[in-house]
Design a protein around this motif. Structure first.
Motif, short mmCIF file in Angstrom:
data_model
loop_
_atom_site.label_atom_id
_atom_site.label_comp_id
_atom_site.label_asym_id
_atom_site.label_seq_id
_atom_site.Cartn_x
_atom_site.Cartn_y
_atom_site.Cartn_z
N ALA A 87 -2.85 -1.73 -3.52
CA ALA A 87 -2.54 -1.12 -2.23
C ALA A 87 -3.68 -1.33 -1.25
O ALA A 87 -4.84 -1.37 -1.64
N THR A 118 4.49 -2.26 -0.35
CA THR A 118 3.11 -2.43 0.09
C THR A 118 3.00 -2.08 1.56
O THR A 118 2.08 -1.38 1.99
N GLU A 121 3.17 1.66 2.20
CA GLU A 121 1.89 2.31 1.90
C GLU A 121 0.87 2.03 3.01
O GLU A 121 0.10 2.92 3.38
N LEU A 142 0.50 3.91 -3.62
CA LEU A 142 1.46 2.87 -3.98
C LEU A 142 1.75 2.88 -5.47
O LEU A 142 0.85 2.83 -6.29
#
Length: 180
Positions: A87, A118, A121, A142
């Motif tokens: 992340a 991704t 996040e 994540l």
């Protein structure tokens, strides 16, 4: 289109050789499988980000990947597959332009390892930062599913723990072939 016979589905196909023959191009996979009579082929090899809208802003982008410099080494497809990319958040995505962040697929530039989760996040982290909650911005929340649907940088045949999206489509002749 697959059910109607318009598209042939070929999975796990890694091209080893092309041969021009009288009836068209023959494509041979590393494992020996053959697709004959190819009239047209379109290879989906990724994309280049359109950075035109950022021209008037100060940005810090990796010159090779055209990705945010703060994450380039973490997303390099020569080293990482989508399942091995961690992340990233506000700290890595910040740009020299005050208050400006590049998030989502644009932050990955030409790297094909981007996943929507991704991006979610990244946005969560940047939003927390902009709201002044720096503790939440620094936290990495994540959690990627273990779907096992992709390989990646060097681990094409080892799908354990990977999480990429659906396979690419390869147009071959009058009948497209989906390659993944």
């Amino acid at each position: 289109m697959i059910d109607d016979g318009i598209v042939d589905l070929v999975t796990g196909f890694r091209v080893a050789e092309f041969r021009q023959e009288a009836e068209g191009l023959t494509v041979i996979a590393e494992d020996g499988r053959v697709v004959r009579g190819v009239g047209r082929m379109f290879a989906l090899t990724g994309f280049r980000p359109d950075l035109q809208m950022l021209r008037e802003l100060r940005t810090d982008l990796d010159p090779t990947l055209e990705a945010v410099a703060g994450i380039a080494s973490e997303i390099d497809p020569n080293i990482h597959s989508c399942g091995s990319v961690g992340a990233t958040g506000a700290r890595e995505l910040v740009q020299p332009e005050r208050g400006f962040f590049i998030v989502g697929a644009k932050s990955y530039g030409r790297a094909p390892t981007f996943l929507a989760l991704t991006g979610f996040e990244q946005v969560r982290s940047v939003a927390a930062h902009l709201a002044g909650d720096h503790e939440a911005a620094d936290r990495r929340e994540l959690r990627l599913p273990d779907t096992g649907v992709c390989g990646g940088a060097g681990d094409f045949d080892d799908n354990a723990g990977s999480c990429c999206a659906a396979p690419s489509t390869l147009q071959i002749g009058a009948r497209p072939v989906v390659v993944g």
